[in-house]
Design a protein around this motif. Structure first.
Motif, PDB file in Angstrom:
ATOM      1  N   SER A  94     -15.088   4.070   2.611  1.00 43.85           N
ATOM      2  CA  SER A  94     -13.763   3.484   2.856  1.00 43.85           C
ATOM      3  C   SER A  94     -13.746   2.909   4.277  1.00 43.85           C
ATOM      4  O   SER A  94     -14.633   3.197   5.082  1.00 43.85           O
ATOM      5  CB  SER A  94     -12.679   4.562   2.731  1.00 43.85           C
ATOM      6  OG  SER A  94     -12.865   5.537   3.735  1.00 43.85           O
ATOM      7  N   THR A  96     -11.773   3.744   6.615  1.00 44.95           N
ATOM      8  CA  THR A  96     -11.612   4.881   7.529  1.00 44.95           C
ATOM      9  C   THR A  96     -12.964   5.529   7.837  1.00 44.95           C
ATOM     10  O   THR A  96     -13.293   5.781   9.005  1.00 44.95           O
ATOM     11  CB  THR A  96     -10.663   5.925   6.884  1.00 44.95           C
ATOM     12  OG1 THR A  96      -9.420   5.293   6.579  1.00 44.95           O
ATOM     13  CG2 THR A  96     -10.429   7.102   7.811  1.00 44.95           C
ATOM     14  N   ASP A 120      -1.883  -0.288  16.577  1.00 44.87           N
ATOM     15  CA  ASP A 120      -2.852  -0.569  15.514  1.00 44.87           C
ATOM     16  C   ASP A 120      -2.545   0.277  14.275  1.00 44.87           C
ATOM     17  O   ASP A 120      -1.737   1.206  14.315  1.00 44.87           O
ATOM     18  CB  ASP A 120      -4.293  -0.319  16.004  1.00 44.87           C
ATOM     19  CG  ASP A 120      -5.298  -1.199  15.262  1.00 44.87           C
ATOM     20  OD1 ASP A 120      -4.968  -1.684  14.154  1.00 44.87           O
ATOM     21  OD2 ASP A 120      -6.403  -1.409  15.776  1.00 44.87           O
ATOM     22  N   ASP A 124      -6.822   3.842  12.061  1.00 48.88           N
ATOM     23  CA  ASP A 124      -7.678   3.459  13.188  1.00 48.88           C
ATOM     24  C   ASP A 124      -7.343   4.315  14.416  1.00 48.88           C
ATOM     25  O   ASP A 124      -8.214   4.836  15.098  1.00 48.88           O
ATOM     26  CB  ASP A 124      -7.506   1.968  13.516  1.00 48.88           C
ATOM     27  CG  ASP A 124      -7.869   1.072  12.335  1.00 48.88           C
ATOM     28  OD1 ASP A 124      -7.293   1.271  11.238  1.00 48.88           O
ATOM     29  OD2 ASP A 124      -8.724   0.186  12.481  1.00 48.88           O
ATOM     30  N   HIS A 192      -7.238  -7.190   7.487  1.00 50.66           N
ATOM     31  CA  HIS A 192      -6.266  -8.247   7.165  1.00 50.66           C
ATOM     32  C   HIS A 192      -6.815  -9.645   7.437  1.00 50.66           C
ATOM     33  O   HIS A 192      -6.038 -10.610   7.486  1.00 50.66           O
ATOM     34  CB  HIS A 192      -4.968  -8.027   7.942  1.00 50.66           C
ATOM     35  CG  HIS A 192      -4.118  -6.946   7.361  1.00 50.66           C
ATOM     36  ND1 HIS A 192      -3.241  -7.172   6.332  1.00 50.66           N
ATOM     37  CD2 HIS A 192      -4.057  -5.628   7.617  1.00 50.66           C
ATOM     38  CE1 HIS A 192      -2.647  -6.040   6.002  1.00 50.66           C
ATOM     39  NE2 HIS A 192      -3.125  -5.079   6.762  1.00 50.66           N
ATOM     40  N   TYR A 214      -9.714  -4.383  -0.797  1.00 49.48           N
ATOM     41  CA  TYR A 214      -8.664  -4.392  -1.837  1.00 49.48           C
ATOM     42  C   TYR A 214      -7.464  -5.228  -1.437  1.00 49.48           C
ATOM     43  O   TYR A 214      -6.517  -5.344  -2.191  1.00 49.48           O
ATOM     44  CB  TYR A 214      -8.239  -2.963  -2.198  1.00 49.48           C
ATOM     45  CG  TYR A 214      -7.899  -2.065  -1.038  1.00 49.48           C
ATOM     46  CD1 TYR A 214      -6.681  -2.180  -0.382  1.00 49.48           C
ATOM     47  CD2 TYR A 214      -8.789  -1.096  -0.604  1.00 49.48           C
ATOM     48  CE1 TYR A 214      -6.368  -1.359   0.685  1.00 49.48           C
ATOM     49  CE2 TYR A 214      -8.488  -0.260   0.461  1.00 49.48           C
ATOM     50  CZ  TYR A 214      -7.280  -0.396   1.106  1.00 49.48           C
ATOM     51  OH  TYR A 214      -6.977   0.415   2.169  1.00 49.48           O
TER      52      TYR A 214
HETATM   53  C1  LIG Z   1      -5.613  -1.390   5.096  1.00 48.72           C
HETATM   54  C2  LIG Z   1      -6.217  -0.987   6.381  1.00 48.72           C
HETATM   55  C3  LIG Z   1      -7.046   0.128   6.451  1.00 48.72           C
HETATM   56  C4  LIG Z   1      -7.284   0.970   5.236  1.00 48.72           C
HETATM   57  O1  LIG Z   1      -8.185   2.015   5.406  1.00 48.72           O
HETATM   58  P1  LIG Z   1      -8.601   2.889   4.138  1.00 48.72           P
HETATM   59  O2  LIG Z   1      -9.693   3.742   4.612  1.00 48.72           O
HETATM   60  O3  LIG Z   1      -8.982   1.933   3.050  1.00 48.72           O
HETATM   61  O4  LIG Z   1      -7.403   3.653   3.706  1.00 48.72           O
HETATM   62  C5  LIG Z   1      -7.625   0.435   7.676  1.00 48.72           C
HETATM   63  N1  LIG Z   1      -7.383  -0.323   8.772  1.00 48.72           N
HETATM   64  C6  LIG Z   1      -6.573  -1.410   8.721  1.00 48.72           C
HETATM   65  C7  LIG Z   1      -6.348  -2.221   9.941  1.00 48.72           C
HETATM   66  C8  LIG Z   1      -5.960  -1.755   7.530  1.00 48.72           C
HETATM   67  O5  LIG Z   1      -5.137  -2.811   7.478  1.00 48.72           O
END
Ligand SMILES: *Cc1c(COP(=O)(O)O)cnc(C)c1O
Length: 404
Positions: A94, A96, A120, A124, A192, A214
């Motif tokens: 993922s 993360t 942010d 993150d 994004h 996604y």
């Molecule tokens: C959507 C998004 C995530 C998503 O992290 P996941 O591990 O998929 O839940 C992380 N960082 C940013 C900046 C996002 O916009």
């Protein structure tokens, strides 16, 4: 400029318009303005997943030779979307987890202060907060992601290219250069950006990047994310997760861990083949449409959103939280309203418009360029203005759903 006929004319002239038919549109009356959160399902994904499930049934374990290279193969496809050379990108885990892996590897190489943006995306900030605490490192939160804000003594700078909240597009080349001048490595989150705005990682000298698939890449809920490591840096960094998929000569099953050469050392465990197949379709569609054309359409869709905001929403007490300069914004527009949450629920429940909401007061309108029409923008703003002009939104129960 603000008539429906203008939006219709833009659709008629849109070279990407035929791509809408490549997606499942279950209810044509619903205006989907949340492609920045979860993209639509490509028709081909359903077909390819059916085939894969059949293949699994037929071949069972003997399918692995065809599947095992997917993280690298799909990684290279995503690499073409984000301006990376082959062998610099993996599709895995993922966002993360990838963020943790790369930030941790960078801090092993050179410990020191970590710079993040105070607003942010939560994951993150949380991941870096944890890494800083575990290692006794300073975490510095800057108010704006700019080249001028880069401190002299940072070891690692972690920023989002497009702010999930405001849609502000950071100056990636200038910030990367400023951080390098001061001796820091830079890790960009492209969640994004990928599939919405142009990114040139290799050309900009970016060290590390992560992002999800996604959103604008339309790979489906929880689909594997991606990570990027600049080629020259790969052999200097080690993943904190010493998994067998990152092992040199994996199937020798040797006594101790030795990292694979190149990008594959950042793999951890067995790759999720169903999810990766969906990422492959999403990345292929994006490349077929062309990142340049997608970025142009994103700029035009957000321009129309802002023009309609000026005409219909600003007089109703909304505020614009996204820059007016198209070179400074990503593919969504955030608007504030004192009753933002209630307005957002009303849009969903009463007006068949699906945006999302970010506390304390932001409504995000994300018209993904692959399948959104200019008339969708027009309808969303028209229905939004109608709910507020009439006061009807106040009838909606403001308590409710957790995920938006
Ligand atoms: C959507 C998004 C995530 C998503 O992290 P996941 O591990 O998929 O839940 C992380 N960082 C940013 C900046 C996002 O916009």
């Amino acid at each position: 400029m603000t008539d429906r006929s203008h939006a219709e004319a833009l659709d008629a002239a849109d070279p990407l318009a035929p791509f809408r038919d490549r997606f499942v549109v279950a209810d044509p009356d619903v205006v989907y303005a949340d492609g920045n959160s979860l993209g639509r399902l490509p028709v081909q994904t359903a077909e390819r997943l059916d085939l894969l499930v059949q293949d699994w049934g037929d071949r069972i374990v003997s399918g692995w030779p065809d599947w095992i290279e997917l993280p690298v193969r799909v990684g290279d496809l995503i690499g073409r979307v984000i301006g990376a050379d082959p062998g610099e990108t993996l599709a895995c885990d993922s966002t993360t987890v990838n963020l943790y892996k790369l930030a941790s590897a960078a801090l092993d190489r050179r410990p020191g202060p970590i710079v993040i943006h105070e607003h942010d995306f939560p994951t993150d900030r949380y991941v870096l907060e944890g890494l800083a605490a575990a290692r006794g490192l300073e975490l510095r939160r800057i108010a704006e992601p700019t080249a001028e804000a880069m401190p002299d003594d940072a070891a690692l700078v972690v920023l989002s290219h497009v702010s999930y909240r405001s849609g502000v597009l950071a100056d990636l080349p200038a910030i990367t250069e400023a951080a390098h001048d001061r001796g820091a490595l830079v890790l960009w989150d492209l969640s994004h950006s990928a599939g919405a705005v142009p990114v040139e990682l290799t050309q900009s000298g970016v060290d590390l990047a992560v992002g999800c698939t996604y959103k604008y890449l339309n790979a489906g809920p929880g689909a594997p994310a991606f990570l990027y490591v600049r080629r020259e840096l790969q052999d200097e960094l080690r993943s904190p997760i010493q998994g067998w998929f990152g092992q040199r000569d994996q199937f020798a099953m040797g006594p101790s861990y030795e990292p694979a050469e190149g990008i594959e050392r950042f793999l951890a465990g067995t790759p999720p083949i169903l999810g990766l197949t969906a990422v492959e379709v999403g990345a292929e569609l994006t490349l077929e449409a062309g990142v340049g054309r997608l970025a142009e359409k994103s700029a035009a869709l957000t321009e129309l959103t802002i023009a309609l905001y000026d005409d219909r929403l600003e007089p109703l007490g909304f505020t614009l939280e996204t820059p007016r300069d198209p070179a400074r914004r990503g593919a969504h527009v955030s608007i504030g309203h004192d009753d933002g949450w209630q307005v957002c629920r009303a849009l969903i429940e009463r007006a068949d418009v699906i945006p999302d909401f970010r506390p304390p007061d932001s409504i995000r309108l994300g018209f993904a360029p692959l399948y959104s029409r200019f008339v969708d923008v027009w309808s969303a703003v028209d229905r939004l203005a109608g709910l507020v002009e009439s006061g009807e939104y106040r009838e909606v129960d403001a308590a409710g759903a957790r995920v938006t």
